[in-house]
Design a protein around this motif. Structure first.
Motif, PDB file in Angstrom:
ATOM      1  N   ASP A 100       0.823  -1.211   0.000  1.00  0.00           N
ATOM      2  CA  ASP A 100       0.000   0.000   0.000  1.00  0.00           C
ATOM      3  C   ASP A 100       0.858   1.263   0.000  1.00  0.00           C
ATOM      4  N   TYR A 101       1.865   1.275   0.858  1.00  0.00           N
ATOM      5  CA  TYR A 101       2.635   2.504   1.094  1.00  0.00           C
ATOM      6  C   TYR A 101       4.111   2.277   0.822  1.00  0.00           C
ATOM      7  N   MET A 102       4.775   3.362   0.413  1.00  0.00           N
ATOM      8  CA  MET A 102       6.229   3.300   0.265  1.00  0.00           C
ATOM      9  C   MET A 102       6.824   4.654   0.587  1.00  0.00           C
ATOM     10  N   VAL A 103       7.926   4.645   1.335  1.00  0.00           N
ATOM     11  CA  VAL A 103       8.707   5.866   1.567  1.00  0.00           C
ATOM     12  C   VAL A 103       9.866   5.854   0.581  1.00  0.00           C
ATOM     13  N   THR A 104      10.105   6.983  -0.052  1.00  0.00           N
ATOM     14  CA  THR A 104      11.194   7.068  -1.035  1.00  0.00           C
ATOM     15  C   THR A 104      11.750   8.487  -1.063  1.00  0.00           C
ATOM     16  N   ALA A 105      12.997   8.578  -1.537  1.00  0.00           N
ATOM     17  CA  ALA A 105      13.599   9.910  -1.760  1.00  0.00           C
ATOM     18  C   ALA A 105      13.472  10.280  -3.233  1.00  0.00           C
ATOM     19  N   GLY A 106      12.772   9.452  -4.026  1.00  0.00           N
ATOM     20  CA  GLY A 106      12.544   9.791  -5.439  1.00  0.00           C
ATOM     21  C   GLY A 106      13.026   8.725  -6.397  1.00  0.00           C
ATOM     22  N   GLN A 107      13.734   7.714  -5.882  1.00  0.00           N
ATOM     23  CA  GLN A 107      14.207   6.636  -6.758  1.00  0.00           C
ATOM     24  C   GLN A 107      13.669   5.325  -6.189  1.00  0.00           C
ATOM     25  N   THR A 108      12.873   4.607  -6.946  1.00  0.00           N
ATOM     26  CA  THR A 108      12.462   3.284  -6.493  1.00  0.00           C
ATOM     27  C   THR A 108      13.400   2.270  -7.131  1.00  0.00           C
ATOM     28  N   GLU A 109      13.210   1.008  -6.786  1.00  0.00           N
ATOM     29  CA  GLU A 109      14.209  -0.007  -7.110  1.00  0.00           C
ATOM     30  C   GLU A 109      14.618  -0.009  -8.585  1.00  0.00           C
ATOM     31  N   PHE A 110      13.651   0.157  -9.471  1.00  0.00           N
ATOM     32  CA  PHE A 110      14.034   0.048 -10.882  1.00  0.00           C
ATOM     33  C   PHE A 110      13.587   1.224 -11.731  1.00  0.00           C
ATOM     34  N   MET A 111      13.023   2.271 -11.091  1.00  0.00           N
ATOM     35  CA  MET A 111      12.702   3.464 -11.882  1.00  0.00           C
ATOM     36  C   MET A 111      12.557   4.689 -10.981  1.00  0.00           C
ATOM     37  N   PRO A 112      12.916   5.858 -11.511  1.00  0.00           N
ATOM     38  CA  PRO A 112      12.711   7.062 -10.718  1.00  0.00           C
ATOM     39  C   PRO A 112      11.220   7.361 -10.579  1.00  0.00           C
ATOM     40  N   VAL A 113      10.843   7.983  -9.459  1.00  0.00           N
ATOM     41  CA  VAL A 113       9.442   8.392  -9.290  1.00  0.00           C
ATOM     42  C   VAL A 113       9.194   9.597 -10.190  1.00  0.00           C
ATOM     43  N   GLN A 114       8.100   9.532 -10.942  1.00  0.00           N
ATOM     44  CA  GLN A 114       7.770  10.608 -11.897  1.00  0.00           C
ATOM     45  C   GLN A 114       6.376  11.105 -11.612  1.00  0.00           C
ATOM     46  N   PRO A 115       6.166  12.427 -11.670  1.00  0.00           N
ATOM     47  CA  PRO A 115       4.784  12.896 -11.586  1.00  0.00           C
ATOM     48  C   PRO A 115       4.015  12.458 -12.831  1.00  0.00           C
ATOM     49  N   LEU A 116       2.709  12.220 -12.685  1.00  0.00           N
ATOM     50  CA  LEU A 116       1.895  11.917 -13.871  1.00  0.00           C
ATOM     51  C   LEU A 116       1.751  13.196 -14.701  1.00  0.00           C
ATOM     52  N   PHE A 117       1.815  13.074 -16.015  1.00  0.00           N
ATOM     53  CA  PHE A 117       1.563  14.236 -16.875  1.00  0.00           C
ATOM     54  C   PHE A 117       0.146  14.737 -16.614  1.00  0.00           C
ATOM     55  N   PRO A 118      -0.083  16.053 -16.658  1.00  0.00           N
ATOM     56  CA  PRO A 118      -1.435  16.562 -16.443  1.00  0.00           C
ATOM     57  C   PRO A 118      -2.414  15.929 -17.433  1.00  0.00           C
ATOM     58  N   GLY A 119      -3.575  15.530 -16.937  1.00  0.00           N
ATOM     59  CA  GLY A 119      -4.611  14.965 -17.800  1.00  0.00           C
ATOM     60  C   GLY A 119      -4.446  13.482 -18.086  1.00  0.00           C
ATOM     61  N   VAL A 120      -3.341  12.893 -17.634  1.00  0.00           N
ATOM     62  CA  VAL A 120      -3.111  11.454 -17.884  1.00  0.00           C
ATOM     63  C   VAL A 120      -3.684  10.650 -16.721  1.00  0.00           C
ATOM     64  N   THR A 121      -4.492   9.633 -17.039  1.00  0.00           N
ATOM     65  CA  THR A 121      -5.100   8.805 -15.993  1.00  0.00           C
ATOM     66  C   THR A 121      -4.069   7.774 -15.498  1.00  0.00           C
ATOM     67  N   PRO A 122      -4.300   7.209 -14.295  1.00  0.00           N
ATOM     68  CA  PRO A 122      -3.393   6.144 -13.830  1.00  0.00           C
ATOM     69  C   PRO A 122      -3.333   4.982 -14.827  1.00  0.00           C
ATOM     70  N   GLU A 123      -4.474   4.654 -15.438  1.00  0.00           N
ATOM     71  CA  GLU A 123      -4.498   3.550 -16.397  1.00  0.00           C
ATOM     72  C   GLU A 123      -3.596   3.870 -17.593  1.00  0.00           C
ATOM     73  N   GLN A 124      -3.681   5.101 -18.078  1.00  0.00           N
ATOM     74  CA  GLN A 124      -2.828   5.480 -19.223  1.00  0.00           C
ATOM     75  C   GLN A 124      -1.356   5.528 -18.813  1.00  0.00           C
ATOM     76  N   ALA A 125      -1.101   6.020 -17.593  1.00  0.00           N
ATOM     77  CA  ALA A 125       0.292   6.142 -17.138  1.00  0.00           C
ATOM     78  C   ALA A 125       0.966   4.780 -17.076  1.00  0.00           C
ATOM     79  N   LEU A 126       0.208   3.757 -16.698  1.00  0.00           N
ATOM     80  CA  LEU A 126       0.799   2.415 -16.586  1.00  0.00           C
ATOM     81  C   LEU A 126       0.655   1.616 -17.874  1.00  0.00           C
ATOM     82  N   GLY A 127      -0.234   2.033 -18.751  1.00  0.00           N
ATOM     83  CA  GLY A 127      -0.498   1.273 -19.971  1.00  0.00           C
ATOM     84  C   GLY A 127       0.101   1.940 -21.187  1.00  0.00           C
TER      85      GLY A 127
END
Ligand SMILES: NC(=O)c1ccc[n+]([C@@H]2O[C@H](COP(=O)([O-])OP(=O)(O)OC[C@H]3O[C@@H](n4cnc5c(N)ncnc54)[C@H](OP(=O)(O)O)[C@@H]3O)[C@@H](O)[C@H]2O)c1
Length: 345
Positions: A100-127
């Protein structure tokens, strides 16, 4: 922060098809972000066939260790932040794992944390704008290099990656033959994704059907499945064909890579002067923006439609991964564990 963090840990290296007992559910307190860190509550999890490899042996990433949180990409919301670039309430994506939860400084194990582009749904962001859509874009255009008039064969054509490949190839002016499991999926591949034909590998002879549909041979093969389905395409290559080895899901439940069946008609690559090339989409990370722009343009032009298969329930996470290997998903396999917007601290 008070509350419980549910996590699925790897409990055993799977033998054959993944079982629920290969994972163990554990509850821990929600972690507190330290200086320069932020807390993400995950809302959507991505399921990818490559996760079967991650829990079996070292691949392009080290194998997940027994007792570790299962590795996975996801989308979530920043709940609490001591990081200047990430604000509470913001939607982000990263490799948050099955928790459910994760603490990070901005880098997860295999990818940097990125904000979602405005207007992009979670489904689109992952698909379509995530790993599968970008795999389709770079694999087809950079390695397959189709030109208008080419015949393109796409296996796994009703899946997240294959369905996007079908539509990019159509938009580039190619004749597209999809391969998928079952009449319903094949109908979707032709009627919605717009392929010229779709071969149901569960009820048809794939090699014979490709030969009938592409008597002059296939110029580009986008391979997601491997095994006998790849062999059927290799039997039908045109001169100087390009075979894109994106994946080989039919072999992912084998005990180790050496158990995978060989490719019998490989000499057809020589006879037709063809090229077969593998790739890993992560290598294209510096060019992801270019891929997202190209895919957005196709969507805006009405040339790219996406399908999402969204499951629910934290307890259903292992079973949802299994769906990919049972062919139950149509389009991108996701699971929603929370509904944004969530309360922030
Ligand atoms: N190279 C890279 O960087 C990269 C990146 C992402 C994905 N990939 C690869 O791309 C492929 C597709 O991934 P995805 O995330 O888009 O998954 P997906 O295609 O959405 O889902 C997997 C599909 O594979 C088919 N399948 C499962 N077991 C099969 C079997 N034994 N024989 C034939 N078909 C089988 C099923 O469709 P049917 O019902 O039609 O059988 C299932 O729906 C995978 O091989 C994956 O590893 C590679």
């Amino acid at each position: 922060m008070s509350g419980t963090n549910r996590r699925w840990l790897l409990a055993a290296r799977p033998q054959g098809m993944i079982k629920d007992s290969d994972f163990r559910l554990e509850e821990t307190p929600v972690p507190e972000p330290g200086p320069g860190e932020f807390l993400v509550r995950q809302t959507h999890l991505s399921f990818d066939p490559t996760q079967r490899g991650w829990i079996a042996f070292d691949t392009y990433l080290p194998a997940v260790k027994i007792g570790e949180v299962m590795r996975a990409g996801g989308v979530g919301q920043v709940i609490k932040s001591n990081h200047p670039a990430f604000k509470p309430g913001q939607m982000v994506q990263g490799g948050f794992g099955w928790q459910d939860y994760m603490v990070t400084a901005g880098q997860t194990e295999f990818m940097p944390v990125q904000p979602l582009f405005p207007g992009v749904t979670p489904e689109q962001a992952l698909g379509v704008f995530g790993v599968t859509g970008l795999t389709a874009w770079f694999g087809l255009t950079d390695i397959g290099k189709p030109v208008a008039g080419d015949t393109v064969v796409v296996s796994g054509a009703a899946g997240a990656t294959g369905s996007v490949v079908v539509q990019i190839a159509k938009a580039l002016g190619c004749k597209v033959i999809g391969i998928a499991g079952g009449a319903d999926k094949c109908k979707w591949v032709t009627d919605v994704a717009g392929a010229d034909a779709c071969i149901d590998y569960k009820s048809e002879n794939v090699a014979e059907r490709i030969k009938a549909l592409a008597p002059k041979g296939v110029n580009v093969v986008f391979e997601n499945v491997g095994g006998e389905i790849l062999e059927a395409s290799l039997m039908n290559l045109a001169l100087r064909a390009r075979v894109v080895l994106c994946g080989g899901i039919s072999g992912y439940n084998d005990a180790n890579p050496a158990d995978a069946k060989g490719i019998r008609p490989y000499m057809n690559l020589t006879v037709t002067r063809s090229r077969m090339e593998g790739f890993i989409v992560l290598d294209y990370a510096p060019r992801y923006g270019e891929g997202v722009m190209a895919l957005s343009k196709l969507i805006a032009e009405g040339k790219l439609k996406t399908a999402d298969d969204v499951q629910h329930g934290f307890e259903n996470i292992p079973a949802t991964l299994r769906r990919l290997f049972e062919g139950k998903n149509l389009g991108k396999q996701l699971l929603k564990i929370a509904d944004p917007p969530l309360p922030v601290v």
